[in-house]
Design a protein around this motif. Sequence first.
Motif, PDB file in Angstrom:
ATOM      1  N   LEU A   1       0.912  -1.222  -0.107  1.00  0.00           N
ATOM      2  CA  LEU A   1       0.231  -0.073  -0.064  1.00  0.00           C
ATOM      3  C   LEU A   1       0.952   1.293   0.210  1.00  0.00           C
ATOM      4  N   VAL A   2       0.723   2.248  -0.960  1.00  0.00           N
ATOM      5  CA  VAL A   2       1.157   3.375  -0.948  1.00  0.00           C
ATOM      6  C   VAL A   2      -0.225   4.340  -0.126  1.00  0.00           C
ATOM      7  N   PRO A   3       0.192   4.843   1.257  1.00  0.00           N
ATOM      8  CA  PRO A   3      -1.054   5.235   1.781  1.00  0.00           C
ATOM      9  C   PRO A   3      -1.229   6.587   1.351  1.00  0.00           C
ATOM     10  N   GLU A   4      -2.665   7.060   1.965  1.00  0.00           N
ATOM     11  CA  GLU A   4      -2.887   8.565   1.731  1.00  0.00           C
ATOM     12  C   GLU A   4      -2.306   9.074   2.590  1.00  0.00           C
TER      13      GLU A   4
ATOM     14  N   ALA B   1       7.085   7.848  -1.482  1.00  0.00           N
ATOM     15  CA  ALA B   1       6.183   6.768  -0.965  1.00  0.00           C
ATOM     16  C   ALA B   1       5.821   5.682  -2.173  1.00  0.00           C
ATOM     17  N   ILE B   2       5.724   6.311  -3.241  1.00  0.00           N
ATOM     18  CA  ILE B   2       5.551   5.133  -4.438  1.00  0.00           C
ATOM     19  C   ILE B   2       6.816   4.319  -4.500  1.00  0.00           C
ATOM     20  N   ALA B   3       8.191   4.549  -4.502  1.00  0.00           N
ATOM     21  CA  ALA B   3       9.106   3.887  -4.541  1.00  0.00           C
ATOM     22  C   ALA B   3       9.031   2.919  -3.122  1.00  0.00           C
ATOM     23  N   ARG B   4       8.790   3.452  -2.207  1.00  0.00           N
ATOM     24  CA  ARG B   4       9.014   2.719  -1.152  1.00  0.00           C
ATOM     25  C   ARG B   4       7.902   1.415  -0.950  1.00  0.00           C
ATOM     26  N   GLY B   5       6.783   1.624  -1.686  1.00  0.00           N
ATOM     27  CA  GLY B   5       5.779   0.708  -1.960  1.00  0.00           C
ATOM     28  C   GLY B   5       6.066  -0.265  -2.838  1.00  0.00           C
ATOM     29  N   LEU B   6       7.260  -0.116  -3.960  1.00  0.00           N
ATOM     30  CA  LEU B   6       7.678  -0.893  -4.942  1.00  0.00           C
ATOM     31  C   LEU B   6       8.617  -1.907  -4.397  1.00  0.00           C
ATOM     32  N   MET B   7       9.282  -1.341  -3.168  1.00  0.00           N
ATOM     33  CA  MET B   7      10.521  -2.023  -2.873  1.00  0.00           C
ATOM     34  C   MET B   7      10.277  -3.441  -2.318  1.00  0.00           C
ATOM     35  N   SER B   8       9.018  -3.811  -2.066  1.00  0.00           N
ATOM     36  CA  SER B   8       8.606  -5.211  -1.605  1.00  0.00           C
ATOM     37  C   SER B   8       8.197  -5.921  -2.745  1.00  0.00           C
TER      38      SER B   8
ATOM     39  N   PRO C   1       5.747  -5.966  -5.089  1.00  0.00           N
ATOM     40  CA  PRO C   1       4.485  -6.323  -4.845  1.00  0.00           C
ATOM     41  C   PRO C   1       3.733  -6.870  -6.119  1.00  0.00           C
ATOM     42  N   ALA C   2       2.827  -7.889  -5.926  1.00  0.00           N
ATOM     43  CA  ALA C   2       2.056  -8.221  -7.212  1.00  0.00           C
ATOM     44  C   ALA C   2       0.990  -7.294  -7.349  1.00  0.00           C
ATOM     45  N   LEU C   3       0.442  -7.001  -6.469  1.00  0.00           N
ATOM     46  CA  LEU C   3      -0.616  -5.859  -6.567  1.00  0.00           C
ATOM     47  C   LEU C   3      -0.316  -4.415  -5.696  1.00  0.00           C
ATOM     48  N   LEU C   4      -0.118  -3.581  -6.388  1.00  0.00           N
ATOM     49  CA  LEU C   4       0.075  -2.156  -5.858  1.00  0.00           C
ATOM     50  C   LEU C   4      -1.225  -1.259  -5.512  1.00  0.00           C
ATOM     51  N   LEU C   5      -1.366  -1.182  -4.175  1.00  0.00           N
ATOM     52  CA  LEU C   5      -2.393  -0.220  -3.647  1.00  0.00           C
ATOM     53  C   LEU C   5      -2.082   1.156  -3.840  1.00  0.00           C
TER      54      LEU C   5
END
Lengths: 299, 242
Positions: free
Chosen positions: B79-82, B143-150, B152-156
Amino acid sequence: MEGLVLKLPLAFQTLVTGLAIGGIYALMAVGYSLIFSILNFSNFAYGMVIMLASFLGYFAMSGLGLGLGPALLCAMLGAALLSFLNERVAYSSLRRRRAPPLYFMISAMGTSIFLENMVYATIGSRYNAYPELFAVPTLNIFGASIGKMDLFAMVFSVLAISALTFFIHHTRLGIAIRGASYDASMAELNGVSLDWLIGTVFALAGLFAGLSGVFLGIKYMAYPNMGWITNKAYIAAVIGGLGSLPGAVAGGFLLGVLETFVSVYLSSTLRDVFSFSLLILFLVLMPSGLFGKTLEEKV
Amino acid sequence: MLDVDCISVCYGQIRALRRVSLKVPRGSVVSLVGANGAGKSTLMMTIAGALRPTEGRIAFDGRPLPAGPHRVVAAGISLVPERRRLYANLTVRENLLMGAHLRRDREGIHADIDRLCGLFPILKERFSQYAGTLSGGEQQMVAIARGLMSRPALLLMDEPSLGLAPLITRQVFSIIADLRRQGTTILLAEQNAHQSLEISDYAYVLESGEVVLEGSGQVLLNDVRMQESYLGIRKKNGRPVR
């Protein structure tokens, strides 16, 4: 009048003595701050872990006849386990129910009272002196005399705190601890298991409780209500900024030195009055302490 | 790949989501459109595992969603949170490492950091700076880059354009389009309906916790109700006025 004149040798001696006690305050404040930074409450039971560690060290040395090194290790590992259990028993269920910090504090006080009285009931209220470690206990440095044990404690404190600083800045787990201290639920969203992380933080704080417990025991003996000396750790942590590790170190040394100056140049009965006044002063005028940062969220 | 089946979520007495169902097929970009308080973030937090539905089921890759956010990340949802929620007390580099918390492949992590620095040049520039000192747009990139670091198969992505200048918003959407071309599956919640519909394969419209409309991005862009409520287009004398 004469006492108020700063004579250089006396001032130097006071500084050295103050640094020695400050090192122990810093150790305690670091453990205290670690827990505060992640759970946002003052864990008063931490003092009891220090007290139990002090007894562990005492029994290891005078009961089992171990040397200082093995005794320190025993106390540190034992305290780490106790601190971990402290969290599992007293706080983890509150945490799961998302209870407000006040509940944690009450639970901490309950734990403290229980542990202290358990020691009174089982071990007794006596003061237990650690065995003498050195034939000649003091050392002369530039005209000031310093206890060898004090010197050892100070060096060891600095080493332990440096190791902790390295750990929280350069390891995966350390970075997770710092991240979670800023935003625990975000850390969970990044894959951090909070249960695990908080357990680790308590165990880590326990290691520091072990160290400070043994050093305090050697300096002032081991006794059941020594845990309340952590009030000093609390003051040190507030001066430095609750939750800040460099702050805890600076606050510890600062408090140790200032206190010693007050007892030498004014009166030793004023020492604690001074410390608590300092606490109130900081809480009123500078609640975030010397190093506490107020980080704002950008919208 | 993600199958949300009839879930409801409550905050105490208040029901924030009512029997919401949606599907996100592999490789697609699906968006959630709706006003403030429609339940978009609640839905995102529920899929991320931070909230628990009181009824309904969520399946990911055919298996029920594990309990607890840290297990959901391990299952492949990030998740890339609000409002970005960067760790302001950590450097940009450390924020990225937090995103990779569950990974143990040191070399892979560093390769990914290098790759993301290529995708977002601002990361390289601000690498050792504390995230709290960055501008809003820069923080969103981190934040987007951090979200991609795992990986993920699905990015929220929850409101990635919130509070950003129009120019930066455009940049964010072009990044989402890039990610999509690279085959990342994305569920995007946005108030900025126009831009998000344009890059989406499919979209759902949420209103007071319920799905009121759904369809492909193009269909919704041309839907009259949609135009009036969310796209700021009013029909006057049969001609659209913006």
